[in-house]
Design a protein around this motif. Structure first.
Motif, short mmCIF file in Angstrom:
data_model
loop_
_atom_site.label_atom_id
_atom_site.label_comp_id
_atom_site.label_asym_id
_atom_site.label_seq_id
_atom_site.Cartn_x
_atom_site.Cartn_y
_atom_site.Cartn_z
N UNK A 208 0.75 -1.28 0.21
CA UNK A 208 -0.11 -0.01 -0.48
C UNK A 208 0.86 1.19 -0.35
N UNK A 209 0.50 2.21 -1.18
CA UNK A 209 0.83 3.56 -0.65
C UNK A 209 1.22 4.21 0.14
N UNK A 210 0.31 4.38 1.32
CA UNK A 210 0.25 4.30 2.69
C UNK A 210 1.05 4.40 3.38
N UNK A 211 1.70 2.16 3.16
CA UNK A 211 2.83 1.90 4.04
C UNK A 211 4.23 2.90 3.52
N UNK A 212 4.72 3.20 2.72
CA UNK A 212 5.72 3.50 2.55
C UNK A 212 5.83 5.52 2.50
N UNK A 213 7.09 5.29 3.47
CA UNK A 213 7.53 6.55 3.75
C UNK A 213 8.62 7.43 3.35
N UNK A 214 8.79 9.21 3.42
CA UNK A 214 10.41 9.37 3.93
C UNK A 214 11.16 9.22 2.00
N UNK A 215 10.55 9.37 1.14
CA UNK A 215 11.36 9.02 -0.12
C UNK A 215 11.38 10.87 0.17
N UNK A 300 8.57 12.80 6.61
CA UNK A 300 8.41 13.89 6.10
C UNK A 300 8.24 13.77 4.82
N UNK A 301 7.72 15.45 4.16
CA UNK A 301 7.45 15.05 2.62
C UNK A 301 8.59 16.33 1.90
N UNK A 302 7.83 16.01 0.62
CA UNK A 302 9.06 17.40 0.00
C UNK A 302 8.44 18.18 -0.53
N UNK A 303 8.80 19.44 -0.20
CA UNK A 303 8.89 20.83 -0.45
C UNK A 303 10.23 21.43 -1.46
N UNK A 304 9.71 22.71 -2.36
CA UNK A 304 10.79 23.29 -2.42
C UNK A 304 9.95 24.81 -1.86
N UNK A 321 13.68 20.23 -0.83
CA UNK A 321 13.63 20.14 1.03
C UNK A 321 13.04 18.52 1.15
N UNK A 322 13.76 17.55 1.88
CA UNK A 322 12.71 16.70 2.76
C UNK A 322 12.28 18.09 4.57
N UNK A 323 11.49 18.07 4.50
CA UNK A 323 10.78 19.09 6.00
C UNK A 323 9.59 17.98 7.00
N UNK A 324 9.75 18.42 7.26
CA UNK A 324 8.45 18.60 8.52
C UNK A 324 7.49 19.44 8.97
#
Length: 365
Positions: A208-215, A300-304, A321-324
């Protein structure tokens, strides 16, 4: 004979008496909700494909939550005025409970007045035979005008997300002409690339895509971006496991995976004969929702965002970058190990952004 019941009060079957009550009990929410003031959300290019996919998502609460009323401000160019009015008509017809008003206009000042969140979808697309500088010059002009309107008329602490390409550099231009908007409040969309990377890992591992994190998406929203799985994990019955170990194929992760994410937009254009719209709109909602409402603990997620020099990325670029996120603020994730392969990728996309910046600034003069 049914027992005598006060009007508006009964429920289903009463086991003790075996009688059926015929009036519903009054119901109340399990969790009381507090009335919230509407948030004004601007979408530029609202009559276009991404805008058409995006505005119903905002009106339905996908962006800001199911209890947050919104007032939509929609801006487009005069030739699209009739189509824009058609979008407004559809929003009225959809009867969204959270939608408390719609401003549909071709006037940039009217569109920007009082907005709390601005999603900048409108831009000048590259056409056949056009040089990069021609496209950049057109977008510099557009973003200079819109930045000035936001600067002078948006609500205090307005958050801005730039979607239109070249997204990173358009965001940088906007920052130049809206100096009173804090740099921390101006960002560009790389969440679409982030979500694409999650999707590729999910399909490869059949999870499940919801089980993948922190790319992570590093750098530019372009074909030089670097989709990085070195710190990504998958939730399994035995706990969280590293993506690289589960995939067990470094050649794929360092090759086809990266190019697939980098070139996904082109692949969709080839398949649809149109650019990404649904997925871009969904990613814009994800970006703003996490920014405003916060990221889950440990994710974390990716944001410009505006570079402060982290990871040896030149300060002064809008770089992914990876951000929280917490309480409406983003923070770059620090201390991640960058191997030699990754270092070259980070530097390559930074170089492209530096060149784009130089080109954009040459257009200003």
């Amino acid at each position: 004979m049914a027992e005598d019941v006060p009007r508006g009060q009964t429920s289903g079957l009463t086991k003790s008496s075996g009688t059926q009550r015929r009036f519903p009990l009054p119901c109340s929410p399990a969790i009381p909700t507090m009335a919230k003031e509407p948030v004004r959300v601007l979408v530029t290019g609202a009559a276009g494909q991404i805008g058409y996919a995006l505005v119903p998502m905002i009106a339905r609460g996908v962006m800001l939550g199911a209890d947050q009323p919104v007032i939509l401000h929609m801006l487009d160019i005069p030739p699209a005025a009739e189509a824009l009015n058609g979008v407004k008509m559809e929003l009225v017809d959809a009867a969204f409970p959270l939608l408390k008003g719609v401003v549909a206009t071709t006037d940039v000042v009217e569109a920007c007045t009082g907005v709390n969140i601005a999603v900048m979808v409108g831009g000048f697309p590259r056409k056949e035979g056009m040089e990069r500088k021609d496209v950049m010059s057109k977008n510099v002009s557009i973003y200079k005008s819109q930045a000035s309107a936001l600067e002078n008329h948006a609500a205090a602490n307005c958050k801005v997300l730039v979607v239109a390409n070249p997204a990173n550099t358009n965001a940088l231009i906007l920052k130049e002409f809206a100096p009173s908007i804090p740099e921390k409040n101006i960002s560009c969309l790389t969440r679409l690339d982030h979500n694409r990377a999650l999707g590729q890992v999910s399909e490869r591992l059949n999870v499940q895509v919801s089980d993948v994190k922190n790319v992570i998406i590093w750098g530019n929203h372009s074909s030089t971006q670097y989709p990085d799985v070195n710190h990504a994990t998958v939730k399994t019955p035995a706990g969280e496991k590293p993506v690289r170990g589960l995939v067990g194929d470094d050649a794929w992760l360092n090759g086809e995976f990266i190019t697939t994410v980098q070139q996904r937009g082109a692949a969709i254009i080839k398949a649809r004969k149109l650019s990404s719209a649904l997925s871009a709109a969904s990613a814009a909602c994800d970006h703003i929702r996490d920014w405003v409402l916060g990221t889950p603990e440990g994710t974390w997620v990716s944001m410009g965002v505006y570079s402060d020099g982290s990871y040896n990325v030149p300060a002064g670029l809008i770089y992914s970058f990876p951000v929280t996120c917490c309480a409406g603020e983003w923070k770059i994730v620090q201390g991640l190990h960058i191997d030699e392969f990754s270092r070259k990728k980070l530097d390559l996309t930074a170089q492209e952004l530096s060149e784009e910046k130089e080109l954009a600034y040459s257009c200003l003069s």
